[in-house]
Design a protein around this motif. Structure first.
Motif, PDB file in Angstrom:
ATOM      1  N   PHE B 100       0.815  -1.214   0.000  1.00  8.69           N
ATOM      2  CA  PHE B 100       0.000   0.000   0.000  1.00  8.69           C
ATOM      3  C   PHE B 100       0.847   1.261   0.000  1.00  8.69           C
ATOM      4  O   PHE B 100       1.888   1.322   0.655  1.00  8.69           O
ATOM      5  N   ALA B 101       0.371   2.247  -0.734  1.00 11.72           N
ATOM      6  CA  ALA B 101       1.104   3.518  -0.813  1.00 11.72           C
ATOM      7  C   ALA B 101       0.113   4.673  -0.884  1.00 11.72           C
ATOM      8  O   ALA B 101      -1.019   4.515  -1.355  1.00 11.72           O
ATOM      9  N   LEU B 102       0.527   5.809  -0.399  1.00 12.55           N
ATOM     10  CA  LEU B 102      -0.291   7.020  -0.534  1.00 12.55           C
ATOM     11  C   LEU B 102      -0.270   7.473  -1.987  1.00 12.55           C
ATOM     12  O   LEU B 102       0.725   7.308  -2.688  1.00 12.55           O
ATOM     13  N   LYS B 103      -1.382   8.044  -2.426  1.00  8.94           N
ATOM     14  CA  LYS B 103      -1.402   8.630  -3.766  1.00  8.94           C
ATOM     15  C   LYS B 103      -0.816  10.034  -3.685  1.00  8.94           C
ATOM     16  O   LYS B 103      -1.516  11.036  -3.867  1.00  8.94           O
ATOM     17  N   LEU B 104       0.453  10.088  -3.394  1.00  7.48           N
ATOM     18  CA  LEU B 104       1.108  11.375  -3.186  1.00  7.48           C
ATOM     19  C   LEU B 104       1.156  12.157  -4.488  1.00  7.48           C
ATOM     20  O   LEU B 104       1.258  13.385  -4.491  1.00  7.48           O
ATOM     21  N   SER B 105       1.097  11.413  -5.602  1.00  9.28           N
ATOM     22  CA  SER B 105       1.243  12.054  -6.913  1.00  9.28           C
ATOM     23  C   SER B 105       0.197  13.133  -7.137  1.00  9.28           C
ATOM     24  O   SER B 105       0.480  14.164  -7.720  1.00  9.28           O
ATOM     25  N   ASP B 106      -1.039  12.903  -6.685  1.00  9.87           N
ATOM     26  CA  ASP B 106      -2.016  13.960  -6.946  1.00  9.87           C
ATOM     27  C   ASP B 106      -2.286  14.832  -5.730  1.00  9.87           C
ATOM     28  O   ASP B 106      -3.425  15.072  -5.366  1.00  9.87           O
ATOM     29  N   TRP B 107      -1.241  15.322  -5.110  1.00 13.55           N
ATOM     30  CA  TRP B 107      -1.454  16.229  -3.988  1.00 13.55           C
ATOM     31  C   TRP B 107      -2.125  17.513  -4.464  1.00 13.55           C
ATOM     32  O   TRP B 107      -2.862  18.150  -3.721  1.00 13.55           O
ATOM     33  N   ARG B 108      -1.878  17.892  -5.731  1.00 11.70           N
ATOM     34  CA  ARG B 108      -2.513  19.113  -6.244  1.00 11.70           C
ATOM     35  C   ARG B 108      -4.028  18.976  -6.227  1.00 11.70           C
ATOM     36  O   ARG B 108      -4.743  19.824  -5.697  1.00 11.70           O
ATOM     37  N   ALA B 109      -4.493  17.878  -6.827  1.00  7.16           N
ATOM     38  CA  ALA B 109      -5.933  17.620  -6.877  1.00  7.16           C
ATOM     39  C   ALA B 109      -6.519  17.529  -5.471  1.00  7.16           C
ATOM     40  O   ALA B 109      -7.568  18.097  -5.182  1.00  7.16           O
ATOM     41  N   ASP B 110      -5.813  16.807  -4.590  1.00 11.51           N
ATOM     42  CA  ASP B 110      -6.305  16.647  -3.228  1.00 11.51           C
ATOM     43  C   ASP B 110      -6.418  17.986  -2.521  1.00 11.51           C
ATOM     44  O   ASP B 110      -7.411  18.282  -1.865  1.00 11.51           O
ATOM     45  N   PHE B 111      -5.378  18.780  -2.658  1.00 10.08           N
ATOM     46  CA  PHE B 111      -5.381  20.074  -1.974  1.00 10.08           C
ATOM     47  C   PHE B 111      -6.473  20.972  -2.535  1.00 10.08           C
ATOM     48  O   PHE B 111      -7.188  21.638  -1.782  1.00 10.08           O
ATOM     49  N   ALA B 112      -6.616  20.960  -3.852  1.00 12.46           N
ATOM     50  CA  ALA B 112      -7.687  21.752  -4.477  1.00 12.46           C
ATOM     51  C   ALA B 112      -9.047  21.321  -3.949  1.00 12.46           C
ATOM     52  O   ALA B 112      -9.907  22.154  -3.651  1.00 12.46           O
ATOM     53  N   LYS B 113      -9.219  20.004  -3.806  1.00 10.42           N
ATOM     54  CA  LYS B 113     -10.490  19.501  -3.297  1.00 10.42           C
ATOM     55  C   LYS B 113     -10.756  20.007  -1.884  1.00 10.42           C
ATOM     56  O   LYS B 113     -11.858  20.414  -1.550  1.00 10.42           O
ATOM     57  N   GLU B 114      -9.695  20.006  -1.089  1.00  9.89           N
ATOM     58  CA  GLU B 114      -9.852  20.490   0.287  1.00  9.89           C
ATOM     59  C   GLU B 114     -10.249  21.966   0.318  1.00  9.89           C
ATOM     60  O   GLU B 114     -11.087  22.389   1.110  1.00  9.89           O
ATOM     61  N   LEU B 115      -9.628  22.727  -0.568  1.00 11.84           N
ATOM     62  CA  LEU B 115      -9.960  24.158  -0.620  1.00 11.84           C
ATOM     63  C   LEU B 115     -11.413  24.354  -1.036  1.00 11.84           C
ATOM     64  O   LEU B 115     -12.154  25.136  -0.428  1.00 11.84           O
ATOM     65  N   GLU B 116     -11.810  23.629  -2.075  1.00 11.21           N
ATOM     66  CA  GLU B 116     -13.202  23.748  -2.513  1.00 11.21           C
ATOM     67  C   GLU B 116     -14.148  23.318  -1.409  1.00 11.21           C
ATOM     68  O   GLU B 116     -15.228  23.884  -1.247  1.00 11.21           O
ATOM     69  N   ASN B 117     -13.718  22.323  -0.678  1.00  5.88           N
ATOM     70  CA  ASN B 117     -14.549  21.825   0.400  1.00  5.88           C
ATOM     71  C   ASN B 117     -14.790  22.877   1.471  1.00  5.88           C
ATOM     72  O   ASN B 117     -15.909  23.048   1.947  1.00  5.88           O
ATOM     73  N   ILE B 118     -13.741  23.609   1.828  1.00  6.41           N
ATOM     74  CA  ILE B 118     -13.978  24.605   2.878  1.00  6.41           C
ATOM     75  C   ILE B 118     -14.790  25.766   2.314  1.00  6.41           C
ATOM     76  O   ILE B 118     -15.527  26.413   3.040  1.00  6.41           O
ATOM     77  N   ALA B 119     -14.712  25.979   1.010  1.00  7.44           N
ATOM     78  CA  ALA B 119     -15.508  27.050   0.412  1.00  7.44           C
ATOM     79  C   ALA B 119     -16.967  26.624   0.212  1.00  7.44           C
ATOM     80  O   ALA B 119     -17.812  27.431  -0.150  1.00  7.44           O
ATOM     81  N   GLU B 120     -17.237  25.362   0.531  1.00  2.00           N
ATOM     82  CA  GLU B 120     -18.588  24.839   0.325  1.00  2.00           C
ATOM     83  C   GLU B 120     -19.604  25.528   1.224  1.00  2.00           C
ATOM     84  O   GLU B 120     -20.804  25.497   0.964  1.00  2.00           O
TER      85      GLU B 120
END
Lengths: 169, 169
Positions: B100-120
DNA sequence: TATTTGGTTCTCTATTTGCAGAACTAACTG
DNA sequence: CAGTTAGTTCTGCAAATAGAGAACCAAATA
Protein backbone atom coordinates in the motif's frame (compact mmCIF):
# COMPACT_ATOMS: atom_id res chain seq x y z
CA UNK A 1 -41.21 57.10 48.62
CA UNK A 2 -39.64 55.90 45.44
CA UNK A 3 -39.88 52.39 44.11
CA UNK A 4 -37.46 51.03 41.56
CA UNK A 5 -39.45 50.41 38.40
CA UNK A 6 -37.29 48.45 35.97
CA UNK A 7 -37.82 49.60 32.43
CA UNK A 8 -37.57 46.28 30.71
CA UNK A 9 -37.28 43.74 33.45
CA UNK A 10 -40.77 42.45 32.89
CA UNK A 11 -40.69 43.04 29.22
CA UNK A 12 -37.91 41.00 27.68
CA UNK A 13 -38.43 40.04 24.10
CA UNK A 14 -40.44 36.95 24.94
CA UNK A 15 -42.05 36.39 21.56
CA UNK A 16 -39.86 34.11 19.55
CA UNK A 17 -39.40 33.95 15.81
CA UNK A 18 -41.50 31.40 13.97
CA UNK A 19 -39.32 28.96 12.07
CA UNK A 20 -40.74 27.47 8.88
CA UNK A 21 -40.01 23.94 7.74
CA UNK A 22 -37.50 25.42 5.31
CA UNK A 23 -35.72 27.15 8.18
CA UNK A 24 -35.62 23.99 10.24
CA UNK A 25 -34.39 21.86 7.40
CA UNK A 26 -31.65 24.36 6.59
CA UNK A 27 -30.55 24.44 10.23
CA UNK A 28 -30.26 20.65 10.19
CA UNK A 29 -28.16 20.68 7.04
CA UNK A 30 -25.88 23.38 8.39
CA UNK A 31 -25.67 21.20 11.48
CA UNK A 32 -24.44 18.10 9.70
CA UNK A 33 -22.04 20.19 7.63
CA UNK A 34 -20.40 21.29 10.84
CA UNK A 35 -20.55 17.80 12.30
CA UNK A 36 -18.41 16.67 9.38
CA UNK A 37 -15.92 19.31 10.39
CA UNK A 38 -15.65 17.59 13.75
CA UNK A 39 -18.01 19.70 15.83
CA UNK A 40 -20.60 18.13 18.05
CA UNK A 41 -24.13 18.01 16.64
CA UNK A 42 -25.77 20.68 18.76
CA UNK A 43 -22.98 23.17 18.12
CA UNK A 44 -23.67 22.96 14.39
CA UNK A 45 -27.43 23.39 14.93
CA UNK A 46 -26.85 26.47 17.03
CA UNK A 47 -24.66 27.99 14.31
CA UNK A 48 -27.49 27.27 11.88
CA UNK A 49 -30.07 28.89 14.12
CA UNK A 50 -27.95 32.00 14.67
CA UNK A 51 -27.51 32.26 10.90
CA UNK A 52 -31.15 31.98 9.89
CA UNK A 53 -32.63 33.91 12.80
CA UNK A 54 -33.82 37.26 11.57
CA UNK A 55 -32.59 39.07 14.67
CA UNK A 56 -29.08 37.70 14.46
CA UNK A 57 -29.17 37.65 18.24
CA UNK A 58 -30.94 34.83 20.03
CA UNK A 59 -31.54 34.39 23.74
CA UNK A 60 -30.45 31.30 25.63
CA UNK A 61 -34.08 30.36 26.26
CA UNK A 62 -35.03 30.72 22.64
CA UNK A 63 -32.20 28.44 21.58
CA UNK A 64 -33.47 25.84 24.04
CA UNK A 65 -37.02 26.14 22.70
CA UNK A 66 -36.27 26.38 18.99
CA UNK A 67 -33.97 23.39 19.00
CA UNK A 68 -35.90 21.43 21.61
CA UNK A 69 -32.86 20.51 23.66
CA UNK A 70 -31.88 20.78 27.31
CA UNK A 71 -30.44 23.83 28.98
CA UNK A 72 -27.32 21.94 29.94
CA UNK A 73 -26.60 20.98 26.35
CA UNK A 74 -27.08 24.56 25.19
CA UNK A 75 -24.92 25.91 27.99
CA UNK A 76 -22.06 23.60 27.05
CA UNK A 77 -22.38 24.24 23.33
CA UNK A 78 -22.35 28.00 23.83
CA UNK A 79 -19.36 27.80 26.13
CA UNK A 80 -17.58 25.90 23.37
CA UNK A 81 -18.54 28.39 20.67
CA UNK A 82 -17.37 31.29 22.79
CA UNK A 83 -14.10 29.54 23.60
CA UNK A 84 -13.55 29.05 19.88
CA UNK A 85 -14.29 32.72 19.40
CA UNK A 86 -17.12 32.00 17.02
CA UNK A 87 -19.82 33.54 19.16
CA UNK A 88 -20.45 36.37 21.62
CA UNK A 89 -23.32 37.51 23.76
CA UNK A 90 -24.63 40.92 24.57
CA UNK A 91 -27.04 42.04 27.25
CA UNK A 92 -29.68 44.76 27.44
CA UNK A 93 -30.37 47.21 30.25
CA UNK A 94 -32.90 45.86 32.66
CA UNK A 95 -32.88 42.43 31.03
CA UNK A 96 -30.79 39.64 32.49
CA UNK A 97 -31.03 37.40 29.46
CA UNK A 98 -28.01 36.90 27.27
CA UNK A 99 -28.42 37.32 23.53
CA UNK A 100 -26.02 35.23 21.51
CA UNK A 101 -24.73 36.09 18.06
CA UNK A 102 -22.15 34.77 15.65
CA UNK A 103 -19.00 36.83 15.27
CA UNK A 104 -19.79 37.25 11.62
CA UNK A 105 -17.78 40.44 11.52
CA UNK A 106 -14.46 38.66 11.44
CA UNK A 107 -15.15 36.14 8.73
CA UNK A 108 -11.92 37.27 7.08
CA UNK A 109 -9.82 36.34 10.08
CA UNK A 110 -11.73 33.10 10.56
CA UNK A 111 -11.35 32.07 6.96
CA UNK A 112 -7.67 32.96 6.96
CA UNK A 113 -7.24 30.84 10.07
CA UNK A 114 -8.92 27.91 8.36
CA UNK A 115 -6.63 28.24 5.37
CA UNK A 116 -3.55 28.36 7.55
CA UNK A 117 -4.88 25.39 9.41
CA UNK A 118 -5.12 23.21 6.35
CA UNK A 119 -1.65 24.34 5.31
CA UNK A 120 -0.42 23.18 8.71
CA UNK A 121 0.26 19.78 7.22
CA UNK A 122 3.44 21.38 5.86
CA UNK A 123 4.96 21.21 9.32
CA UNK A 124 4.52 17.43 9.28
CA UNK A 125 5.69 17.02 5.71
CA UNK A 126 8.90 18.82 6.61
CA UNK A 127 9.44 16.72 9.70
CA UNK A 128 8.84 13.61 7.63
CA UNK A 129 11.42 14.75 5.09
CA UNK A 130 13.94 15.09 7.88
CA UNK A 131 13.58 11.51 9.06
CA UNK A 132 13.35 9.92 5.61
CA UNK A 133 16.29 8.11 4.05
CA UNK A 134 17.53 8.78 0.51
CA UNK A 135 16.18 5.40 -0.54
CA UNK A 136 13.10 6.58 -2.40
CA UNK A 137 14.05 9.84 -4.08
CA UNK A 138 10.92 10.05 -6.21
CA UNK A 139 8.76 9.95 -3.10
CA UNK A 140 10.96 12.51 -1.38
CA UNK A 141 10.80 14.84 -4.36
CA UNK A 142 7.03 14.81 -4.49
CA UNK A 143 6.89 15.59 -0.80
CA UNK A 144 9.37 18.42 -1.20
CA UNK A 145 7.26 19.75 -4.02
CA UNK A 146 4.14 19.66 -1.90
CA UNK A 147 5.91 21.35 0.98
CA UNK A 148 7.15 24.10 -1.33
CA UNK A 149 3.65 24.66 -2.58
CA UNK A 150 2.27 24.88 0.93
CA UNK A 151 4.87 27.50 1.81
CA UNK A 152 3.95 29.44 -1.29
CA UNK A 153 0.27 29.09 -0.48
CA UNK A 154 0.60 30.47 3.03
CA UNK A 155 2.45 33.51 1.75
CA UNK A 156 -0.26 34.12 -0.82
CA UNK A 157 -3.14 34.27 1.65
CA UNK A 158 -2.92 37.98 2.51
CA UNK A 159 -2.55 38.90 -1.17
CA UNK A 160 -5.73 36.98 -1.83
CA UNK A 161 -7.73 39.19 0.49
CA UNK A 162 -6.07 42.24 -1.03
CA UNK A 163 -7.07 41.29 -4.54
CA UNK A 164 -10.62 40.66 -3.40
CA UNK A 165 -10.82 44.08 -1.85
CA UNK A 166 -9.51 45.79 -5.00
CA UNK A 167 -11.71 43.74 -7.29
CA UNK A 168 -14.74 44.78 -5.26
CA UNK A 169 -14.24 48.51 -5.75
CA UNK B 1 9.65 -33.42 -15.53
CA UNK B 2 9.22 -29.74 -14.78
CA UNK B 3 8.17 -28.39 -11.44
CA UNK B 4 6.78 -24.91 -11.00
CA UNK B 5 9.37 -22.98 -9.06
CA UNK B 6 7.90 -19.65 -7.99
CA UNK B 7 10.45 -16.92 -8.21
CA UNK B 8 9.43 -14.86 -5.26
CA UNK B 9 6.65 -16.79 -3.59
CA UNK B 10 8.85 -17.87 -0.74
CA UNK B 11 10.89 -14.76 -0.78
CA UNK B 12 8.61 -11.80 -0.20
CA UNK B 13 10.21 -8.85 1.46
CA UNK B 14 9.76 -10.18 4.93
CA UNK B 15 12.28 -7.97 6.70
CA UNK B 16 10.50 -4.87 7.90
CA UNK B 17 11.87 -1.39 8.39
CA UNK B 18 13.04 -0.54 11.89
CA UNK B 19 11.17 2.45 13.24
CA UNK B 20 12.99 4.70 15.68
CA UNK B 21 11.27 6.45 18.56
CA UNK B 22 11.30 9.60 16.46
CA UNK B 23 9.47 7.78 13.67
CA UNK B 24 6.88 6.40 16.04
CA UNK B 25 6.30 9.69 17.73
CA UNK B 26 5.90 11.45 14.38
CA UNK B 27 3.41 8.83 13.23
CA UNK B 28 1.36 9.45 16.37
CA UNK B 29 1.35 13.20 15.82
CA UNK B 30 0.36 12.82 12.20
CA UNK B 31 -2.34 10.50 13.49
CA UNK B 32 -3.90 13.00 15.87
CA UNK B 33 -3.65 15.71 13.24
CA UNK B 34 -5.85 13.61 11.00
CA UNK B 35 -8.13 12.69 13.87
CA UNK B 36 -8.84 16.39 14.28
CA UNK B 37 -9.87 16.41 10.64
CA UNK B 38 -12.53 13.85 11.48
CA UNK B 39 -10.75 10.64 10.51
CA UNK B 40 -10.68 7.65 12.76
CA UNK B 41 -7.47 7.15 14.75
CA UNK B 42 -5.99 4.21 12.90
CA UNK B 43 -6.52 5.84 9.50
CA UNK B 44 -4.34 8.75 10.57
CA UNK B 45 -1.64 6.42 11.92
CA UNK B 46 -1.55 4.52 8.66
CA UNK B 47 -1.11 7.75 6.72
CA UNK B 48 1.73 8.57 9.07
CA UNK B 49 3.37 5.18 8.56
CA UNK B 50 3.08 5.37 4.78
CA UNK B 51 4.68 8.83 4.93
CA UNK B 52 7.68 7.96 7.06
CA UNK B 53 8.31 4.49 5.66
CA UNK B 54 11.41 4.59 3.50
CA UNK B 55 9.93 2.30 0.88
CA UNK B 56 6.79 4.35 0.41
CA UNK B 57 5.03 1.03 -0.08
CA UNK B 58 4.10 -1.04 2.94
CA UNK B 59 2.56 -4.50 3.03
CA UNK B 60 -0.65 -5.25 4.89
CA UNK B 61 1.23 -7.42 7.36
CA UNK B 62 3.83 -4.80 8.04
CA UNK B 63 1.15 -2.24 8.82
CA UNK B 64 -0.36 -4.71 11.29
CA UNK B 65 3.01 -5.31 12.94
CA UNK B 66 4.36 -1.75 12.95
CA UNK B 67 1.21 -0.29 14.43
CA UNK B 68 0.40 -3.26 16.63
CA UNK B 69 -3.26 -3.45 15.67
CA UNK B 70 -5.55 -6.17 14.41
CA UNK B 71 -5.92 -7.28 10.81
CA UNK B 72 -9.59 -6.38 10.81
CA UNK B 73 -8.87 -2.82 11.86
CA UNK B 74 -6.22 -2.46 9.17
CA UNK B 75 -8.47 -3.97 6.55
CA UNK B 76 -11.26 -1.50 7.32
CA UNK B 77 -8.93 1.49 7.48
CA UNK B 78 -7.35 0.63 4.14
CA UNK B 79 -10.74 0.12 2.52
CA UNK B 80 -11.65 3.58 3.74
CA UNK B 81 -8.45 5.18 2.47
CA UNK B 82 -8.89 3.58 -0.93
CA UNK B 83 -12.54 4.67 -1.09
CA UNK B 84 -11.40 8.21 -0.37
CA UNK B 85 -8.81 7.84 -3.10
CA UNK B 86 -5.96 8.60 -0.76
CA UNK B 87 -4.26 5.25 -1.12
CA UNK B 88 -3.60 2.49 -3.66
CA UNK B 89 -1.95 -0.89 -3.60
CA UNK B 90 0.30 -2.63 -6.06
CA UNK B 91 1.35 -6.24 -6.28
CA UNK B 92 4.51 -8.02 -7.37
CA UNK B 93 4.88 -11.07 -9.58
CA UNK B 94 4.91 -14.25 -7.55
CA UNK B 95 3.98 -12.42 -4.36
CA UNK B 96 0.40 -12.35 -3.21
CA UNK B 97 0.93 -9.56 -0.69
CA UNK B 98 -0.47 -6.13 -1.39
CA UNK B 99 1.82 -3.15 -0.97
CA UNK B 100 0.00 0.00 0.00
CA UNK B 101 1.10 3.52 -0.81
CA UNK B 102 -0.29 7.02 -0.53
CA UNK B 103 -1.40 8.63 -3.77
CA UNK B 104 1.11 11.37 -3.19
CA UNK B 105 1.24 12.05 -6.91
CA UNK B 106 -2.02 13.96 -6.95
CA UNK B 107 -1.45 16.23 -3.99
CA UNK B 108 -2.51 19.11 -6.24
CA UNK B 109 -5.93 17.62 -6.88
CA UNK B 110 -6.31 16.65 -3.23
CA UNK B 111 -5.38 20.07 -1.97
CA UNK B 112 -7.69 21.75 -4.48
CA UNK B 113 -10.49 19.50 -3.30
CA UNK B 114 -9.85 20.49 0.29
CA UNK B 115 -9.96 24.16 -0.62
CA UNK B 116 -13.20 23.75 -2.51
CA UNK B 117 -14.55 21.82 0.40
CA UNK B 118 -13.98 24.61 2.88
CA UNK B 119 -15.51 27.05 0.41
CA UNK B 120 -18.59 24.84 0.32
CA UNK B 121 -20.02 26.86 3.15
CA UNK B 122 -20.94 29.39 0.47
CA UNK B 123 -23.81 27.16 -0.63
CA UNK B 124 -25.28 27.41 2.84
CA UNK B 125 -24.63 31.12 3.18
CA UNK B 126 -26.56 31.71 -0.04
CA UNK B 127 -29.44 29.55 1.06
CA UNK B 128 -29.52 31.39 4.34
CA UNK B 129 -29.63 34.72 2.54
CA UNK B 130 -32.66 33.50 0.61
CA UNK B 131 -34.69 32.70 3.70
CA UNK B 132 -33.64 35.77 5.71
CA UNK B 133 -35.94 38.75 6.12
CA UNK B 134 -34.85 42.34 5.51
CA UNK B 135 -35.01 42.97 9.22
CA UNK B 136 -31.29 42.95 9.94
CA UNK B 137 -29.60 44.51 6.93
CA UNK B 138 -26.20 44.80 8.56
CA UNK B 139 -26.13 41.07 9.20
CA UNK B 140 -27.32 40.34 5.66
CA UNK B 141 -24.65 42.59 4.18
CA UNK B 142 -21.85 40.85 6.03
CA UNK B 143 -23.12 37.51 4.85
CA UNK B 144 -23.36 38.75 1.27
CA UNK B 145 -19.83 40.02 1.57
CA UNK B 146 -18.60 36.67 2.80
CA UNK B 147 -20.43 34.83 0.04
CA UNK B 148 -18.91 37.12 -2.58
CA UNK B 149 -15.48 36.45 -1.20
CA UNK B 150 -16.02 32.68 -1.28
CA UNK B 151 -17.07 32.89 -4.92
CA UNK B 152 -13.99 34.92 -5.69
CA UNK B 153 -11.84 32.48 -3.76
CA UNK B 154 -13.06 29.43 -5.65
CA UNK B 155 -12.35 31.10 -8.96
CA UNK B 156 -8.83 31.95 -7.80
CA UNK B 157 -7.81 28.39 -6.97
CA UNK B 158 -6.60 27.33 -10.42
CA UNK B 159 -4.69 30.60 -10.84
CA UNK B 160 -2.96 29.86 -7.56
CA UNK B 161 -1.51 26.62 -8.89
CA UNK B 162 -0.54 28.40 -12.10
CA UNK B 163 1.38 31.07 -10.25
CA UNK B 164 3.15 28.45 -8.19
CA UNK B 165 4.24 26.62 -11.32
CA UNK B 166 5.57 29.80 -12.93
CA UNK B 167 7.30 30.95 -9.78
CA UNK B 168 9.10 27.62 -9.55
CA UNK B 169 10.77 27.88 -12.94
C1' DT C 1 -36.14 36.38 54.07
C1' DA C 2 -38.47 33.63 50.42
C1' DT C 3 -39.15 33.24 45.45
C1' DT C 4 -38.23 33.74 40.75
C1' DT C 5 -35.12 34.05 36.87
C1' DG C 6 -31.21 32.81 34.00
C1' DG C 7 -27.93 29.95 33.54
C1' DT C 8 -24.10 26.38 35.12
C1' DT C 9 -22.42 22.12 36.82
C1' DC C 10 -22.97 17.35 38.12
C1' DT C 11 -24.60 12.71 37.51
C1' DC C 12 -26.36 9.28 34.80
C1' DT C 13 -27.58 6.87 30.57
C1' DA C 14 -28.36 5.74 25.52
C1' DT C 15 -25.81 5.74 21.46
C1' DT C 16 -21.88 5.57 18.72
C1' DT C 17 -17.16 4.45 17.79
C1' DG C 18 -13.07 1.81 17.18
C1' DC C 19 -11.14 -2.05 17.55
C1' DA C 20 -10.08 -7.19 18.88
C1' DG C 21 -10.71 -11.87 17.88
C1' DA C 22 -12.82 -15.50 15.59
C1' DA C 23 -14.84 -17.36 11.70
C1' DC C 24 -14.64 -17.24 7.02
C1' DT C 25 -13.09 -17.06 1.91
C1' DA C 26 -10.33 -17.46 -2.04
C1' DA C 27 -6.07 -18.45 -4.12
C1' DC C 28 -2.19 -21.01 -4.05
C1' DT C 29 0.89 -25.03 -2.56
C1' DG C 30 2.50 -29.77 -1.09
C1' DC D 1 -7.37 -32.92 -1.10
C1' DA D 2 -5.29 -30.99 3.22
C1' DG D 3 -2.70 -27.08 4.58
C1' DT D 4 -0.90 -22.32 4.10
C1' DT D 5 -1.20 -17.49 3.00
C1' DA D 6 -3.42 -13.06 2.60
C1' DG D 7 -6.96 -10.66 3.60
C1' DT D 8 -12.29 -9.81 4.63
C1' DT D 9 -16.42 -9.99 7.24
C1' DC D 10 -18.95 -10.83 11.46
C1' DT D 11 -19.69 -10.57 16.41
C1' DG D 12 -19.06 -8.49 20.56
C1' DC D 13 -17.25 -5.38 23.85
C1' DA D 14 -14.77 -1.29 26.21
C1' DA D 15 -14.41 3.37 25.90
C1' DA D 16 -15.84 7.83 24.31
C1' DT D 17 -19.60 11.08 23.21
C1' DA D 18 -23.71 13.73 23.53
C1' DG D 19 -27.20 15.12 25.85
C1' DA D 20 -31.18 14.71 29.62
C1' DG D 21 -32.55 15.99 34.11
C1' DA D 22 -31.71 17.38 38.63
C1' DA D 23 -29.24 19.92 41.81
C1' DC D 24 -27.15 23.98 42.26
C1' DC D 25 -25.82 29.09 42.36
C1' DA D 26 -26.05 34.10 42.02
C1' DA D 27 -28.66 38.12 41.08
C1' DA D 28 -32.95 40.32 41.20
C1' DT D 29 -37.51 40.70 43.02
C1' DA D 30 -41.55 40.23 46.33
Amino acid sequence: MFTFVPLLAHNPNTTIMVLTEKHKELIERIGVFHEHKGMQPLVGRIIGLLLVHEDGEVSFDEIVEQLGVSKSAVSNALTFLQAKDRCVYSTRPGDRKRYFALKLSDWRADFAKELENIAEIQKFIDEVLEVRTEKNQEFNCKMKDFSDFLGFFKKEIPALFERFKRQQA
